[in-house]
Design an enzyme around this catalytic site. Structure first.
Site, PDB file in Angstrom:
ATOM      1  N   LYS A 136       1.037  -1.608   0.345  1.00  0.00           N
ATOM      2  CA  LYS A 136       0.076   0.237  -0.092  1.00  0.00           C
ATOM      3  C   LYS A 136       0.762   1.138  -0.041  1.00  0.00           C
ATOM      4  CE  LYS A 136      -2.545   1.742   3.821  1.00  0.00           C
ATOM      5  NZ  LYS A 136      -1.194   2.509   4.584  1.00  0.00           N
ATOM      6  N   ASN A 137       1.229   1.915   0.672  1.00  0.00           N
ATOM      7  CA  ASN A 137       2.525   2.170   1.493  1.00  0.00           C
ATOM      8  C   ASN A 137       3.725   2.966   0.445  1.00  0.00           C
ATOM      9  OD1 ASN A 137       1.198   3.259   3.081  1.00  0.00           O
ATOM     10  ND2 ASN A 137       2.430   2.723   4.988  1.00  0.00           N
TER      11      ASN A 137
ATOM     12  N   ARG B 244      -5.663  10.634   4.199  1.00  0.00           N
ATOM     13  CA  ARG B 244      -3.791  11.513   4.305  1.00  0.00           C
ATOM     14  C   ARG B 244      -3.345  11.810   3.482  1.00  0.00           C
ATOM     15  NH1 ARG B 244      -3.235  13.989   9.252  1.00  0.00           N
ATOM     16  NH2 ARG B 244      -1.539  14.018   8.740  1.00  0.00           N
TER      17      ARG B 244
ATOM     18  N   CYS C 129      -4.845  12.729  12.648  1.00  0.00           N
ATOM     19  CA  CYS C 129      -6.130  10.879  12.635  1.00  0.00           C
ATOM     20  C   CYS C 129      -6.194  10.518  14.152  1.00  0.00           C
ATOM     21  CB  CYS C 129      -5.618  10.489  11.518  1.00  0.00           C
ATOM     22  SG  CYS C 129      -3.880   9.466  11.968  1.00  0.00           S
TER      23      CYS C 129
ATOM     24  N   ARG D 105       0.200  14.494  13.285  1.00  0.00           N
ATOM     25  CA  ARG D 105       0.231  13.852  11.896  1.00  0.00           C
ATOM     26  C   ARG D 105       0.010  15.433  10.775  1.00  0.00           C
ATOM     27  NH1 ARG D 105      -1.679   8.502   9.505  1.00  0.00           N
ATOM     28  NH2 ARG D 105       0.334   8.655   8.048  1.00  0.00           N
TER      29      ARG D 105
ATOM     30  N   ASP E 127       4.727   0.903  12.188  1.00  0.00           N
ATOM     31  CA  ASP E 127       3.006  -0.114  11.960  1.00  0.00           C
ATOM     32  C   ASP E 127       3.124  -1.710  11.953  1.00  0.00           C
ATOM     33  OD1 ASP E 127       2.674   2.334  10.121  1.00  0.00           O
ATOM     34  OD2 ASP E 127       3.564   1.908   8.398  1.00  0.00           O
TER      35      ASP E 127
ATOM     36  N   ILE F 227       7.035   6.760  17.170  1.00  0.00           N
ATOM     37  CA  ILE F 227       7.423   7.542  16.142  1.00  0.00           C
ATOM     38  C   ILE F 227       5.592   8.492  16.005  1.00  0.00           C
ATOM     39  CG2 ILE F 227       6.605   7.976  13.636  1.00  0.00           C
ATOM     40  CD1 ILE F 227       9.415   6.887  14.482  1.00  0.00           C
TER      41      ILE F 227
ATOM     42  N   ARG G  88      -8.787  -0.892   4.285  1.00  0.00           N
ATOM     43  CA  ARG G  88      -7.399   0.369   3.915  1.00  0.00           C
ATOM     44  C   ARG G  88      -6.467  -0.568   3.389  1.00  0.00           C
ATOM     45  NH1 ARG G  88      -6.515   4.524   7.466  1.00  0.00           N
ATOM     46  NH2 ARG G  88      -4.838   4.663   6.040  1.00  0.00           N
TER      47      ARG G  88
END
Ligand code: EPU
Length: 420
Positions: A22-23, A92, A116, A121, A305, A327, A397
């Protein structure tokens, strides 16, 4: 809204393929705004965020034909340079169109993403970098507008090694006049994937994968290229954790061990057998989960993550584990839900102290972000009895075909459709 129902207690066994990341997909798709020609992009995952960026690109005027994971995209001219609130509020990462639009069309207007579930963020570093490149940045009525006749190369230092910040600035700098140096750049593999894509389109970038990236701007980029998105290291890590927590044996095809060093190290430390086999990674549970201390860091550190998924795993450890999230300031919301399943976790600031318990018990739970939801799925797979996870849209997502993949591994996982 749909729910995921899990009857826990079964060891998961078999093979699962890591989907496209995804990223990596999101910035690569945003980067198609930078050049003419026909991009052919493959290994795109079937995820809600990917559908959202498709809607955004189409709204801007991109012509997209998709055939499952294979898309062809043209962005010859655009209808508009504005990313509206309705799209940005659901994702985002829509902010990734800011750099490409400003660089190619000289203007961009993007709804400012709010805070969020996992933290405030901000995008101040994206904006600071664009200003350094000569753009005029204005924030008005909830939108950020960026104007520049042509961006120019600049030396940019990022106070924190922002992943999408680095990506936005690397894309913008590809079409700027002169050389841009991004210092304290993010080193995540997804940044490298984007750099390799941009280079394929004619960009001149060096140093990606390190914390100093140098971009020599070119006049135009040509999209006539084929590009395959890298495998999703976080999805892969989640399935390896599923093997560990269910005392199973899972081979994750296409998982890249080079991308998962810190995660594999921690799995080995707690007694999970990890084998790097041709084409992927296998994890085999040992019936016992040792304790471990984990602190999240930018890549190549332990990924934020994967923090929530490890929290579920370590809730069943023998002994005491400590997890510190560095983070994001609010990324421990899964703790309260894991506690409802019997975990013994206390939180002090951004540190969670986990006293391992013998078993978890199924319960109705819900989570407020993607990785927190994944941690509840893992807990549900290991728990006695039934777990029902609501707000499934978070999982949709970022985890492609989650319930099919888990069912293929022998999990008792079903999606319960609910009409609103
Ligand atoms: N930050 C600033 N100012 C900025 C940008 C970031 O202060 O302008 C701070 C953030 O508040 C945070 C830190 O820098 O404390 C790192 O944030 P970063 O910008 O790296 O996060 P991101 O780029 O918004 C990406 C991933 C996230 C992942 C983080 C960290 C994408 C689309 N998203 O977000 O993925 O957690 O990097 O690795 O690439 C997820 O997939 O579940 C997810 C949240």
């Amino acid at each position: 809204m749909d729910k995921i129902r899990i009857k826990g207690g079964k060891p998961l066994k078999g093979e699962v393929r890591a989907s496209g990341a995804k990223n990596a997909a999101l910035p690569v798709l945003a980067a198609t705004l930078l050049g003419r020609g026909e991009y052919r992009i493959s290994n795109l995952p079937d995820l809600r965020d990917v559908v959202t960026i498709k809607r955004l690109l189409t709204h801007l005027g991109a012509e997209i034909q998709s055939d499952g994971p294979q898309w062809s995209i043209r962005t010859p001219d655009l209808k508009r340079c504005e990313a509206p609130y309705e799209l940005v509020k659901t994702m985002r990462a829509s902010v990734l169109v800011l750099g490409p639009l400003a660089a190619r069309f000289g203007e961009a207007k993007v709804s400012l993403p709010g805070g969020c579930a996992i933290g405030a963020r901000p995008i101040n570093l994206h904006l600071m970098g664009l200003e350094k490149m000569g753009a005029e940045v204005k924030i008005e009525h909830g939108y950020v507008s960026v104007n520049a006749r042509r961006l120019r190369g600049a030396r940019i230092y990022l106070d924190s090694a922002s992943v999408t910040g680095t990506e936005n600035l690397m894309m913008a700098a590809s079409l700027a006049d002169g050389v841009t140096v991004i210092e304290n750049a993010a080193r995540e593999p997804e940044v490298t994937d984007l750099a390799e894509f941009l280079i394929r389109c004619g960009a001149r970038i060096s140093g990606y994968g390190t914390n100093v990236i140098t971009i020599e701007g070119v006049d135009s980029l040509d999209g006539s290229t084929n590009f395959g998105i890298m495998p999703d290291r976080i999805e892969a890590g989640t399935y390896l954790t599923a093997a560990a927590i269910t005392n199973g044996d899972i081979f994750v095809r296409d998982a890249n061990p080079r991308h998962l060093d810190a995660v594999l190290l921690k799995l080995r430390e707690i007694g999970i057998a990890i084998r790097e086999e041709p084409g992927g990674i296998r994890a085999i549970g040992s019936g016992k989960i040792g304790a471990a201390d984990i602190t999240t860091f930018p890549y190549p550190g332990f990924p934020t993550d994967m923090q929530a998924q490890f929290m579920a795993l370590l809730s069943l450890c023998s002994g005491l584990s400590v997890i510190t999230e560095t983070i994001f300031e609010n990324r421990l919301t899964h703790v309260a839900e894991l506690r409802r399943m019997g975990a013994d976790i206390t939180v002090q600031g951004n540190t969670a102290i986990i006293k391992g318990v013998q078993r978890l018990s199924g319960a109705p739970v819900m989570a407020s972000d993607l990785r927190a939801s994944a941690s509840l799925v893992l807990a549900g797979l290991a728990a006695e009895g039934e777990t029902e996870i609501s707000r499934v849209y978070h999982l949709d997502r970022g985890y492609e075909h989650l319930e099919q993949k888990l069912s293929n591994l022998g999990g008792d996982v079903t999606r319960v459709k609910q009409t609103p």
